[in-house]
Design an enzyme around this catalytic site. Structure first.
Site, PDB file in Angstrom:
ATOM      1  N   ASP A   1      29.148 -17.425  55.790  1.00 46.18           N
ATOM      2  CA  ASP A   1      28.857 -18.670  55.055  1.00 46.18           C
ATOM      3  C   ASP A   1      30.260 -19.693  55.129  1.00 46.18           C
ATOM      4  OD1 ASP A   1      30.309 -16.866  53.658  1.00 46.18           O
ATOM      5  OD2 ASP A   1      29.127 -16.730  52.032  1.00 46.18           O
TER       6      ASP A   1
ATOM      7  N   ASN B   1      26.086 -11.699  40.599  1.00 44.13           N
ATOM      8  CA  ASN B   1      24.965 -11.721  40.540  1.00 44.13           C
ATOM      9  C   ASN B   1      23.988 -11.198  41.597  1.00 44.13           C
ATOM     10  OD1 ASN B   1      25.115 -13.520  42.609  1.00 44.13           O
ATOM     11  ND2 ASN B   1      24.823 -15.338  41.712  1.00 44.13           N
TER      12      ASN B   1
ATOM     13  N   HIS C   1      24.516 -11.668  44.762  1.00 45.35           N
ATOM     14  CA  HIS C   1      24.204 -12.387  45.906  1.00 45.35           C
ATOM     15  C   HIS C   1      24.688 -11.817  47.038  1.00 45.35           C
ATOM     16  CE1 HIS C   1      27.989 -15.135  45.393  1.00 45.35           C
ATOM     17  NE2 HIS C   1      28.406 -14.191  45.835  1.00 45.35           N
TER      18      HIS C   1
ATOM     19  N   GLU D   1      21.761 -17.074  46.589  1.00 42.28           N
ATOM     20  CA  GLU D   1      21.880 -16.745  45.308  1.00 42.28           C
ATOM     21  C   GLU D   1      20.670 -16.328  44.850  1.00 42.28           C
ATOM     22  OE1 GLU D   1      24.705 -16.956  44.047  1.00 42.28           O
ATOM     23  OE2 GLU D   1      25.860 -18.898  44.578  1.00 42.28           O
TER      24      GLU D   1
HETATM   25  P1  PGA Z   1      34.511 -11.085  46.034  1.00 40.65           P
HETATM   26  O1  PGA Z   1      33.319 -12.017  46.393  1.00 40.65           O
HETATM   27  O2  PGA Z   1      34.595 -10.076  47.218  1.00 40.65           O
HETATM   28  O3  PGA Z   1      35.579 -12.266  46.241  1.00 40.65           O
HETATM   29  O4  PGA Z   1      34.183 -10.456  44.675  1.00 40.65           O
HETATM   30  C1  PGA Z   1      31.863 -11.100  46.905  1.00 40.65           C
HETATM   31  C2  PGA Z   1      30.830 -12.227  47.030  1.00 40.65           C
HETATM   32  O5  PGA Z   1      30.773 -13.115  45.995  1.00 40.65           O
HETATM   33  O6  PGA Z   1      29.895 -12.077  47.849  1.00 40.65           O
END
Ligand code: PGA
Length: 241
Positions: free
Chosen positions: A67, A136, A138, A143
């Site tokens: 992304d 959450n 994702h 999302e």
């Molecule tokens: P993080 O993010 O590794 O910074 O916890 C993971 C994500 O949101 O996919």
């Protein structure tokens, strides 16, 4: 889903790096799906160390990132292209022309997403897709919602994601509200999927991913349907499992 229990972040990072380096050793011209975020930083650091020791060679590897923020070009310090160069690519012998991130500077969402999907279709299935997981549930920027996405698409970030990611920006107002993200179908097309997770704040999402109903309310739950998916997570992230 196979679960690989790790003691802590350092252990999780080393095991994640082990799996990635094994993939590169087994197939030097492999296609890796890569992720940004805090979770994979330790694994990238470990891979750099092994590269410096001569233990792993990235010269033939191609990469496809999940992304990118919409509106941020690759020279913006908060862009995911910048993160990947700064955290990983600039420190190994990868051919940068073989590293791919959705083009956040292309404001034409339809064209930018179609271009990324065409690139991935031409490449064929990724050998190994590395994923982090959001609080959450994702994966990428897919999302929670009413349905699973297919190809690369433009997403409105959830408020909880904007808040979580604001730690990396001067202020929450600077966090882009939209991003381009590989879709769930892109992700599920990978031959092998490795989900890395660390910390108690991921425990609920990790539980729902592994044991919850398969539902777009927890995007990562669809990974239960993948034939070769493993979760490399530390005790804190697995504390509800
Ligand atoms: P993080 O993010 O590794 O910074 O916890 C993971 C994500 O949101 O996919």
């Amino acid at each position: 889903m196979r679960i690989i229990r790790c003691k802590d972040y350092a252990d999780m990072s080393r095991k994640t790096a082990n799996i990635i380096s094994a993939q590169v050793i087994l197939k030097p011209n492999c296609k890796l799906g890569l992720a940004t975020g805090t979770t994979p930083i330790g694994a990238y650091e470990q891979l750099i160390k092994w590269y410096e020791k001569g233990d792993v060679d990235f010269s033939e590897v191609s990469t496809y990132n999940l992304d990118e923020y919409l509106g941020l070009g690759g020279d913006h310090p908060q862009s995911y292209r910048y993160f990947m160069n700064d955290t990983f690519f600039d420190h190994i012998n990868i051919d940068k022309t073989r590293t791919h991130v959705p083009d956040g500077s292309n404001l034409d969402a339809e064209a930018a997403c179609a271009a990324y999907d065409e690139l991935m279709a031409a490449a064929g299935p990724l050998d190994l897709q590395l994923l982090g997981i959001g609080r959450n549930g994702h994966v990428g920027f897919n999302e929670p919602g009413e349905s699973f996405s297919k190809g690369t698409h433009c997403v409105e970030l959830a408020q909880s994601t904007i808040e979580a990611n604001s730690r990396l920006f001067d202020s929450i107002d600077d966090v882009p509200r939209k991003a381009y993200s590989m879709g769930v179908q892109n992700i599920m097309s990978a031959k092998t999927i490795l989900v890395a997770a660390s910390g108690a704040d991921k425990a609920q999402a990790v539980h729902d991913m592994i044991y919850g109903p398969v539902s777009p309310r927890c995007t990562a739950s669809i990974l239960q349907l993948h034939a070769d998916c493993f979760v490399v997570a530390d005790e804190a992230a697995l504390s509800l499992c």
